[in-house]
Design a protein around this motif. Structure first.
Motif, mmCIF file in Angstrom:
data_model
loop_
_atom_site.group_PDB
_atom_site.id
_atom_site.type_symbol
_atom_site.label_atom_id
_atom_site.label_comp_id
_atom_site.label_asym_id
_atom_site.label_seq_id
_atom_site.Cartn_x
_atom_site.Cartn_y
_atom_site.Cartn_z
ATOM 1 N N GLY A 56 0.914 -1.234 -0.012
ATOM 2 C CA GLY A 56 -0.206 0.046 0.013
ATOM 3 C C GLY A 56 1.019 1.239 -0.071
ATOM 4 O O GLY A 56 0.661 2.234 -0.764
ATOM 5 N N LEU A 57 1.911 1.096 0.665
ATOM 6 C CA LEU A 57 2.809 2.452 0.879
ATOM 7 C C LEU A 57 3.507 2.655 -0.430
ATOM 8 O O LEU A 57 3.737 3.870 -0.857
ATOM 9 N N LEU A 58 3.823 1.570 -1.203
ATOM 10 C CA LEU A 58 4.450 1.532 -2.383
ATOM 11 C C LEU A 58 3.461 2.327 -3.520
ATOM 12 O O LEU A 58 3.974 3.217 -4.280
ATOM 13 N N LYS A 59 2.353 1.776 -3.412
ATOM 14 C CA LYS A 59 1.315 2.153 -4.457
ATOM 15 C C LYS A 59 0.906 3.751 -4.174
ATOM 16 O O LYS A 59 0.614 4.403 -5.248
ATOM 17 N N LEU A 60 1.220 4.181 -2.931
ATOM 18 C CA LEU A 60 0.547 5.587 -2.487
ATOM 19 C C LEU A 60 1.157 6.385 -3.602
ATOM 20 O O LEU A 60 0.662 7.660 -3.687
ATOM 21 N N ALA A 61 2.461 6.140 -3.807
ATOM 22 C CA ALA A 61 3.309 7.527 -4.443
ATOM 23 C C ALA A 61 3.397 6.913 -6.196
ATOM 24 O O ALA A 61 3.978 7.762 -6.880
ATOM 25 N N VAL A 62 2.745 5.908 -6.464
ATOM 26 C CA VAL A 62 2.724 5.619 -7.974
ATOM 27 C C VAL A 62 2.359 6.509 -8.840
ATOM 28 O O VAL A 62 2.989 6.798 -9.781
ATOM 29 N N ALA A 63 1.051 6.895 -8.748
ATOM 30 C CA ALA A 63 0.297 8.003 -9.599
ATOM 31 C C ALA A 63 1.302 9.007 -9.758
ATOM 32 O O ALA A 63 1.808 9.428 -11.134
ATOM 33 N N PRO A 64 1.575 10.056 -8.773
ATOM 34 C CA PRO A 64 2.403 11.151 -9.058
ATOM 35 C C PRO A 64 3.875 10.921 -9.423
ATOM 36 O O PRO A 64 4.379 11.752 -10.200
ATOM 37 N N LEU A 65 4.460 9.808 -8.836
ATOM 38 C CA LEU A 65 5.633 9.372 -9.355
ATOM 39 C C LEU A 65 5.783 9.113 -10.831
ATOM 40 O O LEU A 65 6.752 9.558 -11.517
ATOM 41 N N ILE A 179 7.974 25.409 -14.363
ATOM 42 C CA ILE A 179 7.203 24.224 -14.298
ATOM 43 C C ILE A 179 8.113 23.139 -13.963
ATOM 44 O O ILE A 179 8.059 22.175 -13.449
ATOM 45 N N LEU A 180 9.187 23.003 -14.943
ATOM 46 C CA LEU A 180 10.104 21.977 -15.223
ATOM 47 C C LEU A 180 11.085 21.887 -13.640
ATOM 48 O O LEU A 180 11.149 20.765 -13.260
ATOM 49 N N THR A 181 11.314 22.919 -13.253
ATOM 50 C CA THR A 181 12.080 23.173 -11.949
ATOM 51 C C THR A 181 11.242 22.798 -10.801
ATOM 52 O O THR A 181 11.663 21.879 -9.728
ATOM 53 N N LEU A 182 9.980 23.163 -10.769
ATOM 54 C CA LEU A 182 8.906 22.293 -9.838
ATOM 55 C C LEU A 182 8.883 20.975 -9.899
ATOM 56 O O LEU A 182 8.817 20.302 -8.994
ATOM 57 N N SER A 183 8.640 20.559 -11.363
ATOM 58 C CA SER A 183 8.614 18.915 -11.312
ATOM 59 C C SER A 183 9.614 18.488 -10.901
ATOM 60 O O SER A 183 9.389 17.165 -10.203
ATOM 61 N N GLU A 184 10.927 18.685 -11.076
ATOM 62 C CA GLU A 184 12.030 18.115 -10.597
ATOM 63 C C GLU A 184 12.124 17.961 -9.370
ATOM 64 O O GLU A 184 12.636 17.263 -8.641
ATOM 65 N N SER A 185 11.795 19.185 -8.462
ATOM 66 C CA SER A 185 11.852 19.128 -7.029
ATOM 67 C C SER A 185 10.719 18.292 -6.452
ATOM 68 O O SER A 185 10.961 17.626 -5.538
ATOM 69 N N VAL A 186 9.716 18.129 -7.195
ATOM 70 C CA VAL A 186 8.489 17.280 -6.730
ATOM 71 C C VAL A 186 9.020 15.732 -6.706
ATOM 72 O O VAL A 186 8.747 14.940 -5.862
ATOM 73 N N LEU A 187 9.600 15.540 -7.861
ATOM 74 C CA LEU A 187 9.945 14.096 -8.179
ATOM 75 C C LEU A 187 11.195 13.803 -7.321
ATOM 76 O O LEU A 187 11.032 12.689 -6.808
ATOM 77 N N GLU A 188 12.068 14.465 -6.802
ATOM 78 C CA GLU A 188 13.208 14.474 -5.964
ATOM 79 C C GLU A 188 12.259 14.124 -4.573
ATOM 80 O O GLU A 188 12.924 13.185 -3.926
ATOM 81 N N LEU A 189 11.422 14.852 -4.264
ATOM 82 C CA LEU A 189 10.807 14.514 -2.880
ATOM 83 C C LEU A 189 9.954 13.287 -2.787
ATOM 84 O O LEU A 189 10.185 12.483 -1.854
ATOM 85 N N LEU A 190 9.248 12.926 -4.077
ATOM 86 C CA LEU A 190 8.708 11.826 -3.932
ATOM 87 C C LEU A 190 9.702 10.475 -4.191
ATOM 88 O O LEU A 190 9.357 9.358 -3.425
ATOM 89 N N GLN A 191 10.756 10.484 -4.850
ATOM 90 C CA GLN A 191 11.671 9.578 -4.784
ATOM 91 C C GLN A 191 12.419 9.380 -3.178
ATOM 92 O O GLN A 191 12.731 8.280 -2.798
ATOM 93 N N LYS A 192 12.481 10.602 -2.604
ATOM 94 C CA LYS A 192 12.989 10.429 -1.169
ATOM 95 C C LYS A 192 12.189 9.718 -0.262
ATOM 96 O O LYS A 192 12.421 8.772 0.234
ATOM 97 N N ALA A 193 10.763 10.068 -0.514
ATOM 98 C CA ALA A 193 9.612 9.342 0.575
ATOM 99 C C ALA A 193 9.781 7.970 0.105
ATOM 100 O O ALA A 193 9.382 6.991 1.013
#
Length: 434
Positions: A56-65, A179-193
């Protein structure tokens, strides 16, 4: 001298991630066997909850990731020379290896006749509630709104929206940079989580494997012995036969080094049964193997949603033969060619999530085989899905290595020394007292 020795003996020893997973596998098997043999319902429930929570925790981040990984990966191609050539070569190798895998599946199925002597009958099957068809597949790519794909976890539609957004960002150029800078930051956040979740993989392994043993035991597998063996043998042939051969001949690198570097991702895929959930680790090990980060950030997310040698090639080929034999439906050369076509073109339907039911129903519907055949295979699907997903992820790491080697982009020194270098500080490890 004695003080120094004593101090040294107390230094923590790093336990590699693969060793943690292996320990979880062993403990899970033991607890599962204990729960089943002693009829410990509380232990079965505990194992089920632990494994279910991890997935469940893995799937939680699937969509935005998936969305941000695909978007960023497409825009990252602007940093790579001959980006169009790299993308086309990646897709070509995806198709070539899928054809090889489906051919192996067909040969194994025709030689072993997995549906013969099982004792199963058409009455044992049950049609699934949802089935896949080419119309559903083609029309289902385009979402009707931007919210539903995320709430219903329709990865194929998420990939479509991310690809459109990525291409649009490339066309806009500098205007899209915020937008790309924000997307890269969000991706880094998701990958860290997600790394934090991946660190729980050894514990999740105990629950997932333990629950599988406690729930299924060996009694049920007996009826599917040949089919189960076929899937595992087919995947192992691809994993340790086809892939090393491609590395040695097409990429001209040492296959042993590949498995040393990619093993943590392959192992996690075996346990989690999710290519997308494993994606951050797959990308880490791919970069560790000397693939340029800009190319790896495109090829791995692309592969995690489309490259499925286990789920979309070997499995549907053998499963179609199995179902045809149970329902006494003869298959001809044209049918086998159709299976190969479905495997190459329809693999995106699996979308990197746990299970390959959509791909199986797509194959059966194309061949005109009864959908009740799916019900026959769902009973043991989790056991089969482990080796299928491990094969998927190995292929997702392999193709970037092959393509970058052939294009002269692979850092061969990095590849050759992969065994002596940790992935990085984020690699899941645990310290124990020495």
């Amino acid at each position: 001298m004695s003080v120094s020795s004593n101090t040294q003996s107390k230094l923590p020893v790093r336990v590699p991630f693969w060793a943690q997973i292996l320990a979880g596998l062993v403990l899970g098997v033991l607890l599962g066997w204990l729960a089943r043999s002693q009829d410990l319902s509380w232990l079965v429930t505990t194992l089920e909850k632990v494994g279910g929570t991890f997935i469940g925790l893995l799937k939680l981040a699937v969509a935005p990731l998936v969305f941000f990984a695909i978007l960023v990966s497409i825009t990252n191609l602007r940093k790579v020379n001959n980006a169009a050539r790299l993308a086309s070569r990646t897709l070509l190798w995806f198709m070539v290896t899928s054809l090889i895998a489906v051919a192996i599946g067909l040969v194994i199925g025709l030689v072993t006749n997995p549906g013969a002597g099982t004792g199963l009958t058409p009455a044992d099957g049950k049609a699934p509630e949802k089935t896949g068809s080419w119309i559903d597949f083609l029309t289902g790519i385009v979402p009707t709104d931007v919210i539903t794909p995320f709430t219903e976890l329709n990865v194929l539609q998420i990939v479509f929206m991310a690809a459109v957004a990525g291409i649009a960002a490339l066309q806009l150029g500098e205007k899209a940079q915020p937008i790309l800078t924000l997307s890269e930051s969000v991706l880094e956040l998701l990958q860290k989580a997600l790394w934090w979740v991946i660190r729980l993989a050894p514990l999740g392994t105990v629950g997932l494997i333990g629950n599988a043993i406690a729930t299924y035991g060996w009694n049920l597998i007996g009826k599917y012995a040949t089919f189960t063996a076929d899937i595992y043998v087919g995947c192992l042939i691809v994993l340790f036969g086809v892939y090393p051969a491609l590395l040695a001949t097409a990429a001209k690198v040492n296959p042993v080094q590949f498995f040393k570097g990619a093993w943590p991702a392959i192992q996690l895929a075996f346990v989690s049964r999710s290519s997308v959930g494993t994606m951050p680790l797959t990308q880490k090990v791919t970069e560790r193997l000397g693939v340029p980060k800009e190319y790896a950030s495109f090829a791995v997310p692309f592969g995690a949603t489309t490259k499925m040698d286990g789920c979309a090639a070997i499995y549907p080929a053998i499963a179609a033969i199995f179902v045809a034999q149970i329902f006494d439906v003869p298959l001809g050369v044209g049918d086998y060619l159709l299976i190969a076509f479905v495997s190459v073109v329809g693999s995106a339907a699996t979308a990197g999530l746990t299970g390959a039911t959509v791909m199986l129903t797509l194959t059966l519907s194309t061949l005109g085989l009864p959908m009740e055949g799916v019900g026959l295979l769902l009973a043991i699907d989790p056991i089969l899905d482990m080796i299928r997903t491990a094969t998927n992820v190995a292929g997702q790491a392999l193709i970037p290595v092959v393509v970058s080697a052939r294009e002269g982009l692979l850092d061969r020194e990095k590849y050759d020394t992969v065994a002596s270098a940790p992935i990085d500080a984020d690699e899941p490890r645990v310290a124990v007292a020495a």
